[in-house]
Design an enzyme around this catalytic site. Structure first.
Site, PDB file in Angstrom:
ATOM      1  CB  THR A  81      -0.925   0.042   1.223  1.00 11.21           C
ATOM      2  OG1 THR A  81      -1.523   1.341   1.347  1.00 11.21           O
ATOM      3  CG2 THR A  81      -0.185  -0.246   2.501  1.00 11.21           C
ATOM      4  CB  CYS A 118      -4.173   4.839  -3.858  1.00 13.67           C
ATOM      5  SG  CYS A 118      -5.185   3.731  -2.852  1.00 13.67           S
TER       6      CYS A 118
END
Length: 230
Positions: free
Chosen positions: A83, A196
């Protein structure tokens, strides 16, 4: 082959992409029946998101560091945080490790420079767009970073948490996301970072007029190449 320790589940939708892409790259590099050596710790993202939204970054760091140490103790030769946002805690996690943490922003900077991109648009969660933990790694490499305006930041962040992290891919949100990216192009961006790990579910290279740098794909490829020694 080195073993990759994956800190995943943030969200699990993008962790699936990491696993697939890492294995694809190892197979391409080594051929035959080769696949990647991976160990996965998958978090309950509900707990991590609560740490984020309440500003409990110390608790989040402790959780990631503990999981990373466990991966190292059972054989991981490197750690990959699956992430972008949680790289806010990368330096803290690395302090608890003997093995390297492969930083997503560093690998992304490498890719930008290989493509001679010096002014980049950054999209991601509001933490990634507004705070310096990610942007500073790019700026230190001589790359100028621009982010959406306030409305754009709120829109992108909402789509990530309320749609993409739940596996929802909407044509309407794609259209709005493209509009945000095109405004960044008009401000001089030479490319766009999908900063992201879920954004690649929504935005495809053919959707926008700028070169797309999908951090999930870049990070996964970098981990695979580290694993096989390329």
């Amino acid at each position: 082959m080195k073993t990759i320790g994956l800190l995943g589940g943030m969200s699990w939708e993008s962790t699936v992409l990491y696993y697939r892409e890492i294995n694809n790259h190892v197979k391409q590099a080594l051929g035959g029946l080769h696949s990647a050596k991976c160990i996965l710790h998958s978090f309950d993202f509900h707990e991590i998101e609560e740490y984020q939204s309440h500003g409990n970054w110390d608790k989040a760091a402790a959780a990631l560091a503990s999981a990373a140490r466990n991966l190292e103790s059972i054989g991981a030769d490197c750690i990959v945080i699956c992430t972008n946002t949680m790289h806010k805690l990368a330096d803290e996690v690395q302090r608890h490790l003997r093995v390297p943490l492969l930083h997503i922003a560093d690998l992304t900077a490498d890719e930008l420079l290989r493509n001679d991109v010096r002014k980049i648009a950054l999209t991601g969660t509001r933490y990634t767009m507004e705070q310096d933990f990610y942007k500073s790694r790019l700026i230190s490499r001589g790359i100028e970073v621009i982010v959406p305006d306030r409305d754009g930041i709120e829109f992108v962040n909402r789509v990530i948490y309320e749609e993409l992290c739940l596996g929802i891919v909407s044509a309407e949100s794609r259209q709005g996301f493209v509009a945000v990216i095109e405004r960044l192009r008009d401000r001089g961006a030479e490319g766009v970072i999908l900063g992201c790990t879920e954004i690649g579910m929504l935005i495809r290279p053919e959707d926008v007029t700028l070169p797309v740098f999908d951090t999930t794909l870049i990070h996964a490829r970098g981990a695979a190449m580290y694993s096989v020694g390329i």
